[in-house]
Write an enzyme that holds these catalytic residues in place. Structure first.
Site, PDB file in Angstrom:
ATOM      1  N   GLU A  85      -2.701  63.040 -24.354  1.00  0.00           N
ATOM      2  CA  GLU A  85      -1.294  62.704 -24.126  1.00  0.00           C
ATOM      3  C   GLU A  85      -0.437  63.749 -24.826  1.00  0.00           C
ATOM      4  OE1 GLU A  85       0.693  60.669 -22.318  1.00  0.00           O
ATOM      5  OE2 GLU A  85       2.337  61.604 -23.397  1.00  0.00           O
ATOM      6  N   GLY A 117      -2.746  54.271 -21.657  1.00  0.00           N
ATOM      7  CA  GLY A 117      -4.199  54.187 -21.681  1.00  0.00           C
ATOM      8  C   GLY A 117      -4.844  53.348 -20.587  1.00  0.00           C
ATOM      9  N   GLY A 118      -4.060  52.881 -19.619  1.00  0.00           N
ATOM     10  CA  GLY A 118      -4.631  52.017 -18.580  1.00  0.00           C
ATOM     11  C   GLY A 118      -5.829  52.639 -17.869  1.00  0.00           C
ATOM     12  N   CYS A 162       3.530  57.237  -9.460  1.00  0.00           N
ATOM     13  CA  CYS A 162       4.038  55.922  -9.049  1.00  0.00           C
ATOM     14  C   CYS A 162       5.358  56.139  -8.312  1.00  0.00           C
ATOM     15  CB  CYS A 162       4.171  54.985 -10.244  1.00  0.00           C
ATOM     16  SG  CYS A 162       5.159  55.623 -11.579  1.00  0.00           S
ATOM     17  N   ALA A 215      -1.432  58.290 -21.828  1.00  0.00           N
ATOM     18  CA  ALA A 215      -0.783  57.160 -22.513  1.00  0.00           C
ATOM     19  C   ALA A 215      -0.039  56.275 -21.522  1.00  0.00           C
ATOM     20  CB  ALA A 215       0.183  57.681 -23.559  1.00  0.00           C
TER      21      ALA A 215
HETATM   22  N1  SAM Z   1      -2.303  57.290 -17.202  1.00  0.00           N
HETATM   23  C1  SAM Z   1      -1.437  56.423 -17.966  1.00  0.00           C
HETATM   24  C2  SAM Z   1      -1.949  55.006 -17.887  1.00  0.00           C
HETATM   25  O1  SAM Z   1      -2.717  54.673 -16.966  1.00  0.00           O
HETATM   26  O2  SAM Z   1      -1.641  54.203 -18.775  1.00  0.00           O
HETATM   27  C3  SAM Z   1      -0.007  56.544 -17.542  1.00  0.00           C
HETATM   28  C4  SAM Z   1       0.507  57.957 -17.606  1.00  0.00           C
HETATM   29  S1  SAM Z   1       2.227  58.158 -17.292  1.00  0.00           S
HETATM   30  C5  SAM Z   1       2.317  57.882 -15.594  1.00  0.00           C
HETATM   31  C6  SAM Z   1       2.421  59.901 -17.428  1.00  0.00           C
HETATM   32  C7  SAM Z   1       2.240  60.484 -18.797  1.00  0.00           C
HETATM   33  O3  SAM Z   1       2.393  61.898 -18.707  1.00  0.00           O
HETATM   34  C8  SAM Z   1       3.247  60.007 -19.835  1.00  0.00           C
HETATM   35  O4  SAM Z   1       2.580  59.404 -20.913  1.00  0.00           O
HETATM   36  C9  SAM Z   1       3.981  61.268 -20.260  1.00  0.00           C
HETATM   37  O5  SAM Z   1       4.281  61.320 -21.643  1.00  0.00           O
HETATM   38  C10 SAM Z   1       2.993  62.358 -19.889  1.00  0.00           C
HETATM   39  N2  SAM Z   1       3.664  63.688 -19.652  1.00  0.00           N
HETATM   40  C11 SAM Z   1       4.989  63.968 -19.611  1.00  0.00           C
HETATM   41  N3  SAM Z   1       5.167  65.284 -19.401  1.00  0.00           N
HETATM   42  C12 SAM Z   1       3.968  65.851 -19.320  1.00  0.00           C
HETATM   43  C13 SAM Z   1       3.518  67.190 -19.127  1.00  0.00           C
HETATM   44  N4  SAM Z   1       4.364  68.196 -18.955  1.00  0.00           N
HETATM   45  N5  SAM Z   1       2.189  67.396 -19.124  1.00  0.00           N
HETATM   46  C14 SAM Z   1       1.331  66.376 -19.286  1.00  0.00           C
HETATM   47  N6  SAM Z   1       1.693  65.097 -19.459  1.00  0.00           N
HETATM   48  C15 SAM Z   1       3.001  64.848 -19.467  1.00  0.00           C
END
Ligand code: SAM
Length: 422
Positions: free
Chosen positions: A127, A107-108, A225, A105
């Site tokens: 997600e 979703g990019g 990031c 999420a």
């Molecule tokens: N890939 C997404 C995009 O391109 O739009 C962005 C992802 S963001 C950097 C990281 C995601 O990891 C968040 O949506 C967060 O809710 C989720 N997250 C948080 N804790 C997590 C965990 N323990 N295991 C897996 N995902 C986790």
């Protein structure tokens, strides 16, 4: 950073005086780049070039309200941070691959992968956070991605369900966000050494689960990031000692003084030993009454009804499954194209169905001008000249949602939560 960047440090610091770069990715599942360039609702800046010089479908934009245009509602583009686009470019997945986007999420990367694979193969976008999974699911729907299941599970659950299964796994992990300090100033207030350590420990767990799901010969793309070595280079170094079955193909650190975007890190790993396992096929549930109701609807609604396996869930929701869909076994919000709902008597089409179609797929299509499209997006009823029944309503030739024509009036069936200013 001063120690690490040496002579480049002043340039790095100065980059924080630049504006935050914004970009969009043209949704090539719906529109060609050439066509979008002709009809873009606002001026586009330069095309994005990945630091290694490869061309991608992203463009810098200056427009502040790019999310408010009807083209955005029609899923013709996705707003994405420029460096984040570059991360997805590292993988170049093939069509027909089995792909897992583990932390997906909003979703990019999922959108990017779906375009790169031209909507073929199996894409499982997961997600862990339920409310973010809903946003992910809406974005998958808006972009018209047909081969995607959206799940809401912990990485461990997926590792148990899909051992050695995927050709490509993305772990775009939650991180301390050092690379986002310019774009999201509140990330600065959340930063602490302790949080970096917590993030690193969580990333280790995520990576170990991700590793289990990769088939031999498959790849694992890890990204963050942040600039912190604990979460980036050291994380991958320690992963490789725990997982000698993987080797590092390449890693990139994207710095804001070298590229017009925020900070990112990515590493592409390949699994050289292990096995490739298949999963059980999705257990299709055929409901004769539901399929009959859908066929009757389909005769009037489509030029040619879509082909494929239809499954009907207990709550009446009907999905067109992508070919080769495995049994999911965890909470799923979407399983391919949501066709609609059967209430025991009547089939009612879903918004997602309209968003997955092209104009030529539809027997009844109502093309709207920009001004009419805005009214439709606000939930207004419009006049129409087509015969009675369900129809797809579009901005020009690009679907925006459903309507139902009744004696020259087009009833608005755009879901309330997706309306403009909702
Ligand atoms: N890939 C997404 C995009 O391109 O739009 C962005 C992802 S963001 C950097 C990281 C995601 O990891 C968040 O949506 C967060 O809710 C989720 N997250 C948080 N804790 C997590 C965990 N323990 N295991 C897996 N995902 C986790």
């Amino acid at each position: 950073m001063k120690e690490r960047l040496g002579k480049e440090f002043p340039a790095f610091l100065r980059s924080y005086e630049n504006p935050v770069y914004k970009a969009l990715r043209v949704n090539t599942l719906k529109v060609s780049i050439a066509r979008f360039l002709q009809n873009s609702p606002f001026p586009l800046g330069e095309q994005l070039l990945f630091p290694n010089g490869e061309d991608i479908t992203g463009f810098y934009i200056g427009e502040e309200k790019a999310g408010a245009y009807a083209e955005h509602f029609a899923g013709l583009y996705y707003l994405q941070e420029p460096s984040a686009m570059c991360v997805g470019e590292l993988t170049a997945p093939c069509r027909k691959e089995r792909i897992l986007d583990l932390c997906a999420a909003p979703g990019g990367k999922t959108v990017q992968i779906a375009m790169q694979t031209e909507g073929e193969g199996i894409l499982i976008s997961n997600e862990i956070d339920a409310s973010r999974a809903k946003i992910l699911s809406q974005n998958v729907e808006r972009m018209g991605i047909k081969n995607c299941a959206v799940t809401n599970a912990a990485p461990k659950q997926l590792a148990e369900k899909f051992p050695s299964y995927f050709d490509l796994v993305l772990a775009d992990a939650p991180c301390s966000g050092e690379g986002m300090f310019k774009k999201e100033p509140e990330a600065v207030t959340h930063w602490s050494e302790n949080n970096v350590a917590l993030c690193a420990a969580r990333q280790k767990e995520i990576l170990d689960c991700a590793a289990e799901t990769v088939a031999v010969g498959g790849r694992l793309l890890y990204s963050t990031c942040t600039f912190s070595e604990e979460e980036d280079e050291w994380q991958i170094r320690s992963f490789l000692t725990r997982h000698p079955e993987f080797e590092l193909e390449k890693q990139e650190k994207i710095y804001p003084h070298r590229f017009q975007g925020e900070g990112h890190y990515c590493a592409l790993l390949q699994k050289n030993e292990g096995e490739r396992r298949n999963a059980k096929s999705y257990p299709v549930r055929r409901n004769l009454a539901a399929n009959k109701a859908f066929s009757a609807f389909a005769k009037e609604f489509f030029q040619a009804p879509p082909q494929g396996e239809i499954t009907t869930l207990d709550d009446g929701r009907m999905y067109l499954l992508p070919a080769g869909m495995p049994a999911i076994g965890v909470r799923a919000l979407r399983l391919g194209v949501e066709l609609g709902e059967f209430d025991g008597k009547i089939f009612k089409p879903a918004h997602a169905l309209a968003m997955s179609l092209k104009r030529d797929d539809c027997a009844r299509f109502v093309p709207l001008s920009r001004e009419e499209a805005d009214r439709y997006l606000r939930g207004e009823t419009l006049a129409c000249g087509c015969g009675n029944g369900w129809c797809v309503v579009g901005l020009g030739e690009y679907p925006l949602g459903l309507g139902k024509a009744v004696n020259g009036t087009l009833k608005n069936h755009l879901p309330k939560g997706l309306r403009k200013f909702s």
